[in-house]
Motif scaffolding. Structure first.
Motif, PDB file in Angstrom:
ATOM      1  N   LEU A 220       0.817  -1.207   0.000  1.00 47.15           N
ATOM      2  CA  LEU A 220       0.000   0.000   0.000  1.00 47.15           C
ATOM      3  C   LEU A 220       0.853   1.261   0.000  1.00 47.15           C
ATOM      4  CD1 LEU A 220      -2.855  -1.011   2.491  1.00 47.15           C
ATOM      5  CD2 LEU A 220      -2.732  -1.306   0.012  1.00 47.15           C
ATOM      6  N   LEU A 221       2.018   1.179   0.597  1.00 54.22           N
ATOM      7  CA  LEU A 221       2.920   2.333   0.619  1.00 54.22           C
ATOM      8  C   LEU A 221       3.707   2.462  -0.674  1.00 54.22           C
ATOM      9  CD1 LEU A 221       4.551   2.520   4.191  1.00 54.22           C
ATOM     10  CD2 LEU A 221       3.184   4.277   3.051  1.00 54.22           C
ATOM     11  N   THR A 222       4.254   1.357  -1.163  1.00 54.61           N
ATOM     12  CA  THR A 222       5.242   1.453  -2.241  1.00 54.61           C
ATOM     13  C   THR A 222       4.763   0.937  -3.591  1.00 54.61           C
ATOM     14  OG1 THR A 222       6.261  -0.718  -1.813  1.00 54.61           O
ATOM     15  CG2 THR A 222       7.046   1.142  -0.492  1.00 54.61           C
ATOM     16  N   GLY A 223       3.553   0.362  -3.664  1.00 53.15           N
ATOM     17  CA  GLY A 223       3.071  -0.180  -4.934  1.00 53.15           C
ATOM     18  C   GLY A 223       2.852   0.900  -5.989  1.00 53.15           C
ATOM     19  N   VAL A 224       3.028   0.540  -7.245  1.00 51.26           N
ATOM     20  CA  VAL A 224       2.826   1.474  -8.357  1.00 51.26           C
ATOM     21  C   VAL A 224       1.472   1.193  -9.010  1.00 51.26           C
ATOM     22  CG1 VAL A 224       5.301   1.671  -8.760  1.00 51.26           C
ATOM     23  CG2 VAL A 224       3.992  -0.054 -10.011  1.00 51.26           C
ATOM     24  N   GLY A 225       0.927   2.204  -9.677  1.00 51.16           N
ATOM     25  CA  GLY A 225      -0.331   2.037 -10.403  1.00 51.16           C
ATOM     26  C   GLY A 225      -1.521   1.743  -9.520  1.00 51.16           C
ATOM     27  N   ARG A 226      -1.511   2.216  -8.268  1.00 53.63           N
ATOM     28  CA  ARG A 226      -2.669   2.023  -7.405  1.00 53.63           C
ATOM     29  C   ARG A 226      -3.815   2.909  -7.885  1.00 53.63           C
ATOM     30  NH1 ARG A 226      -2.171   2.960  -1.834  1.00 53.63           N
ATOM     31  NH2 ARG A 226      -3.902   1.502  -1.694  1.00 53.63           N
ATOM     32  N   GLN A 227      -5.029   2.583  -7.458  1.00 49.65           N
ATOM     33  CA  GLN A 227      -6.220   3.183  -8.064  1.00 49.65           C
ATOM     34  C   GLN A 227      -6.972   4.097  -7.101  1.00 49.65           C
ATOM     35  OE1 GLN A 227      -8.755   0.138  -9.685  1.00 49.65           O
ATOM     36  NE2 GLN A 227      -7.080  -0.910 -10.732  1.00 49.65           N
ATOM     37  N   TYR A 228      -7.440   5.240  -7.654  1.00 45.82           N
ATOM     38  CA  TYR A 228      -8.391   6.093  -6.956  1.00 45.82           C
ATOM     39  C   TYR A 228      -9.799   5.749  -7.439  1.00 45.82           C
ATOM     40  CZ  TYR A 228      -4.767   9.218  -5.088  1.00 45.82           C
ATOM     41  OH  TYR A 228      -3.705   9.744  -4.410  1.00 45.82           O
ATOM     42  N   VAL A 229     -10.738   5.660  -6.498  1.00 45.69           N
ATOM     43  CA  VAL A 229     -12.095   5.215  -6.830  1.00 45.69           C
ATOM     44  C   VAL A 229     -13.112   6.046  -6.047  1.00 45.69           C
ATOM     45  CG1 VAL A 229     -11.379   2.838  -7.297  1.00 45.69           C
ATOM     46  CG2 VAL A 229     -12.037   3.494  -4.968  1.00 45.69           C
ATOM     47  N   PHE A 230     -14.389   5.868  -6.378  1.00 45.24           N
ATOM     48  CA  PHE A 230     -15.491   6.338  -5.549  1.00 45.24           C
ATOM     49  C   PHE A 230     -16.030   5.147  -4.758  1.00 45.24           C
ATOM     50  CE2 PHE A 230     -15.819   9.331  -9.220  1.00 45.24           C
ATOM     51  CZ  PHE A 230     -15.526  10.495  -8.529  1.00 45.24           C
ATOM     52  N   GLY A 231     -16.502   5.421  -3.540  1.00 45.50           N
ATOM     53  CA  GLY A 231     -17.044   4.363  -2.696  1.00 45.50           C
ATOM     54  C   GLY A 231     -18.490   4.613  -2.331  1.00 45.50           C
ATOM     55  N   LEU A 232     -19.335   3.576  -2.495  1.00 47.56           N
ATOM     56  CA  LEU A 232     -20.746   3.627  -2.132  1.00 47.56           C
ATOM     57  C   LEU A 232     -21.050   2.432  -1.239  1.00 47.56           C
ATOM     58  CD1 LEU A 232     -20.408   4.376  -5.426  1.00 47.56           C
ATOM     59  CD2 LEU A 232     -22.786   5.043  -5.088  1.00 47.56           C
ATOM     60  N   SER A 233     -22.229   2.409  -0.656  1.00 51.04           N
ATOM     61  CA  SER A 233     -22.588   1.288   0.200  1.00 51.04           C
ATOM     62  C   SER A 233     -22.763   0.027  -0.627  1.00 51.04           C
ATOM     63  CB  SER A 233     -23.876   1.591   0.970  1.00 51.04           C
ATOM     64  OG  SER A 233     -24.991   1.549   0.095  1.00 51.04           O
ATOM     65  N   LYS A 234     -22.673  -1.121   0.041  1.00 49.29           N
ATOM     66  CA  LYS A 234     -22.874  -2.391  -0.645  1.00 49.29           C
ATOM     67  C   LYS A 234     -24.275  -2.487  -1.238  1.00 49.29           C
ATOM     68  CE  LYS A 234     -19.139  -5.002  -0.323  1.00 49.29           C
ATOM     69  NZ  LYS A 234     -18.486  -5.581  -1.534  1.00 49.29           N
ATOM     70  N   GLU A 235     -25.247  -1.821  -0.607  1.00 49.70           N
ATOM     71  CA  GLU A 235     -26.629  -1.851  -1.098  1.00 49.70           C
ATOM     72  C   GLU A 235     -26.808  -0.988  -2.348  1.00 49.70           C
ATOM     73  OE1 GLU A 235     -25.817  -1.278   2.162  1.00 49.70           O
ATOM     74  OE2 GLU A 235     -26.207  -3.397   2.647  1.00 49.70           O
ATOM     75  N   ASN A 236     -25.788  -0.206  -2.688  1.00 48.52           N
ATOM     76  CA  ASN A 236     -25.913   0.723  -3.811  1.00 48.52           C
ATOM     77  C   ASN A 236     -25.039   0.311  -4.993  1.00 48.52           C
ATOM     78  OD1 ASN A 236     -27.420   2.864  -4.645  1.00 48.52           O
ATOM     79  ND2 ASN A 236     -26.412   4.383  -3.347  1.00 48.52           N
ATOM     80  N   LYS A 237     -24.864  -0.991  -5.201  1.00 47.22           N
ATOM     81  CA  LYS A 237     -24.016  -1.469  -6.299  1.00 47.22           C
ATOM     82  C   LYS A 237     -24.555  -1.038  -7.667  1.00 47.22           C
ATOM     83  CE  LYS A 237     -21.759  -5.601  -8.163  1.00 47.22           C
ATOM     84  NZ  LYS A 237     -22.074  -5.244  -9.566  1.00 47.22           N
TER      85      LYS A 237
END
Length: 295
Positions: A220-237
């Motif tokens: 999580l600290l040193t990995g490359v190409g990590r992703q930014y996302v939006f997060g919603l509740s599991k009920e809102n898939k």
């Protein structure tokens, strides 16, 4: 006055009548979304540029513009809800807001508790410190006083660095002020937020350098190409999938780069996924591929 009956109506006239009387597609789709308020997208605003902030009733910032476009296309009105990052995920899970964004990193742990969208962009973490330090490895942080943000996913990894003394903050502004004042020696935070702040304040004499370790035991600290996302509740898939579809359109048209250029997201790393397709088989089908510009 002549009355038009169904039997006397032409096929074209009947089709027109149906089209005029049917609700807009977005309104029909909205019924499947689990929203705090009908047809309203309640968005957690944690206040850091260039991620996601509200100005004059619209979302701005890199993630902000992307989410505003998606909401408009889905027929949703955006409702900003200011809050601290430390409480944002819980706010989604308990139904106080519908969505979080603005440099929210994908992790498997978050994928287990939230519905996460396709990525808006990619990033690599780094160390912010005095320019002359030239710190860019985990070893550089050993025995140092290091700041970061409450609730960040990589905090357990930071705590494993020998001798590191961790100071947590609720805002990037507060952390940067302490770094400039010398109360902490380094900061590990949101790369786009820090890069944006440093570009506006060159007199601080700070540099943000990506980790060059890329160690598998500190992913999580040193990995490359990590992703930014939006997060919603599991009920809102259903809504998460709809927003993902709109994000994909922006990647296909390469509009993400045009948006990014307005906020200093010009590095190739912002648009280059990791060679390891770490979401496939986790919260995406086995054949899923992360989006890239033009595809």
């Amino acid at each position: 006055m002549q009355t038009l009956t169904m039997t006397g109506m032409t096929a074209g006239a009947l089709a027109l009548l149906v089209a005029l009387s049917a609700p807009p597609a977005s309104a029909t789709d909205n019924a499947a979304y689990k929203l705090v308020e009908p047809r309203m997208l309640s968005v957690a605003i944690t206040g850091d540029m260039p991620g996601l902030v509200a100005r004059d009733g619209k979302l701005v910032g890199y993630d902000g513009e992307i989410l505003q476009i998606a909401a408009d296309r889905l027929g949703l009105t955006v409702k900003p809800v200011p809050m601290e990052w430390s409480g944002a995920i819980a706010a989604v899970q308990t139904g106080r807001v519908d969505i979080i964004g603005g440099n929210v990193a994908w992790t498997e742990q978050r994928a287990n508790t939230l519905s996460l969208t396709d990525p808006t962009g990619y990033f690599q973490n780094g160390i912010t410190s005095k320019t002359e330090n030239n710190w860019h490895t985990l070893a550089n942080l050993e025995g140092k006083t290091v700041g970061s943000m409450t609730g960040f996913s990589f905090l357990p990894e930071l705590r494993r660095i020998p001798g590191l003394e961790l100071s947590l903050y609720d805002s990037s502004d507060a952390a940067l002020r302490d770094l400039v004042a010398g109360r902490i020696q380094a900061l590990v935070g949101d790369p786009p937020v820090i890069d944006y702040a440093l570009s506006k304040n060159p007199a601080w004499g700070l540099a943000n350098l990506p980790f060059t370790d890329n160690k598998s035991d500190f992913p999580l600290l040193t990995g490359v190409g990590r992703q930014y996302v939006f997060g919603l509740s599991k009920e809102n898939k259903t809504l998460a999938d709809a927003i993902s579809a709109e994000i994909r359109k922006l990647w296909t048209a390469c509009e993400v780069k045009a948006i990014g250029s307005r906020y200093g997201n010009v590095s190739k790393a912002n648009y280059t996924p990791s060679a390891q397709n770490f979401r496939a088989g986790v919260d995406r089908p086995a054949d899923w591929k992360p989006p890239v510009c033009g595809q």
